[in-house]
Motif scaffolding. Sequence first.
Motif, short mmCIF file in Angstrom:
data_model
loop_
_atom_site.label_atom_id
_atom_site.label_comp_id
_atom_site.label_asym_id
_atom_site.label_seq_id
_atom_site.Cartn_x
_atom_site.Cartn_y
_atom_site.Cartn_z
N VAL A 34 0.85 -1.19 0.00
CA VAL A 34 0.00 0.00 0.00
C VAL A 34 0.89 1.24 0.00
O VAL A 34 1.68 1.46 0.93
CB VAL A 34 -0.93 0.01 1.23
N ASN A 35 0.77 2.04 -1.05
CA ASN A 35 1.46 3.32 -1.15
C ASN A 35 0.46 4.44 -0.87
O ASN A 35 -0.62 4.48 -1.48
CB ASN A 35 2.06 3.51 -2.55
N VAL A 36 0.83 5.33 0.02
CA VAL A 36 -0.04 6.45 0.37
C VAL A 36 0.67 7.75 0.03
O VAL A 36 1.78 8.00 0.53
CB VAL A 36 -0.41 6.42 1.87
N ASN A 37 0.07 8.53 -0.83
CA ASN A 37 0.67 9.80 -1.28
C ASN A 37 2.12 9.61 -1.73
O ASN A 37 3.02 10.36 -1.36
CB ASN A 37 0.60 10.85 -0.17
N ALA A 38 2.32 8.54 -2.54
CA ALA A 38 3.62 8.21 -3.15
C ALA A 38 4.66 7.74 -2.14
O ALA A 38 5.85 7.66 -2.46
CB ALA A 38 4.16 9.39 -3.95
N HIS A 39 4.23 7.38 -0.92
CA HIS A 39 5.14 6.81 0.07
C HIS A 39 4.68 5.39 0.38
O HIS A 39 3.49 5.13 0.60
CB HIS A 39 5.13 7.63 1.37
N LEU A 76 -5.72 0.23 -8.00
CA LEU A 76 -5.16 -1.09 -7.74
C LEU A 76 -4.42 -1.62 -8.96
O LEU A 76 -4.90 -1.52 -10.07
CB LEU A 76 -6.28 -2.08 -7.37
N ASP A 77 -3.25 -2.17 -8.72
CA ASP A 77 -2.51 -2.93 -9.72
C ASP A 77 -2.38 -4.34 -9.16
O ASP A 77 -1.40 -4.69 -8.51
CB ASP A 77 -1.13 -2.31 -9.96
N GLY A 81 0.52 -6.43 -7.37
CA GLY A 81 0.26 -6.43 -5.95
C GLY A 81 0.50 -5.08 -5.29
O GLY A 81 1.06 -5.00 -4.20
N TYR A 82 0.02 -4.01 -5.96
CA TYR A 82 0.20 -2.66 -5.42
C TYR A 82 -1.14 -1.94 -5.36
O TYR A 82 -2.00 -2.12 -6.22
CB TYR A 82 1.16 -1.84 -6.28
N ALA A 83 -1.27 -1.11 -4.32
CA ALA A 83 -2.40 -0.19 -4.21
C ALA A 83 -1.84 1.22 -4.06
O ALA A 83 -0.94 1.45 -3.24
CB ALA A 83 -3.26 -0.55 -3.01
#
Length: 275
Positions: A34-39, A76-77, A81-83
């Motif tokens: 899980v990436n939040v605001n590019a972090h 979602l990708d 396996g990325y959000a």
Amino acid sequence: MEQDIRYNQPIIRYQGGQLIEMTDDYVTEFPLTVNVNAHEFATVICSPNHIEELILGFLASEGVIMKRDDLLQLELDEQRGYAYVKINKDIQQLNYLSTKRLVASCCGKSREFYFQNDAAIAKTSMTTIRVTPQQILHMMAQLQAHSETFKATGGLHNAAISDGKDFYVHRQDIGRHNALDKLYGYCIQRHISVRNKILIFSGRISSEILIKAAKIGVGIIISKSAPTTLAVQLAKDLNITAVGFVREDRFNIYSHPERVTDTSSSRTYNNKTAQ
């Protein structure tokens, strides 16, 4: 499209003194970053269904968002396996919530939290809900009836949220926390109040599960398994009714029994019972 959470694959089983070729179902394990605001915020090992609900519930229970409107975008990708999440806050100011340890008292009493975000986000229940023994037994029977994948694989945790009457939502995951986060995310997505709801759970009520229930904001948690001593103490401090060993026609109430009303008996319980 969500992936299948179970697969049927060939195995070798030893049974009756023989090695036998056959097939069996087992569960899918899916790493979701899980990436939040590019972090990069966290990687959750989960079952790949109801992923948006999982992300919402997880971020809310970690204090990253407080309501649905805090979420600006979610992409979602699933192949990688990325959000990718955008929120209306500065994530760098929230990073300490996942890492900084703090021993703080719970509600001014003697219990202890191990993470700062637990102490900050866990809520003392203000619920007014009451349930009968028959409702508790019925909700657990519903959970068992909806656990087909667990029966096939033995590899999932099952959880549900209900009002004891008409409202009932079931979720499952390889991670017990994830199953609860999916339920929380479901309610956040649909702006459903959780205050007067009940969590039904298949596993042991540990202190972590009790804290998760407090973060969600429910006032009653029931399980077919046992609680731990710390979970019971936290339940008492946080005004949560903990019910365990819900099986067939019996269960144990460990804290705040005043919310369980037996209409077939004249006996009443006050909030000092099971304290």
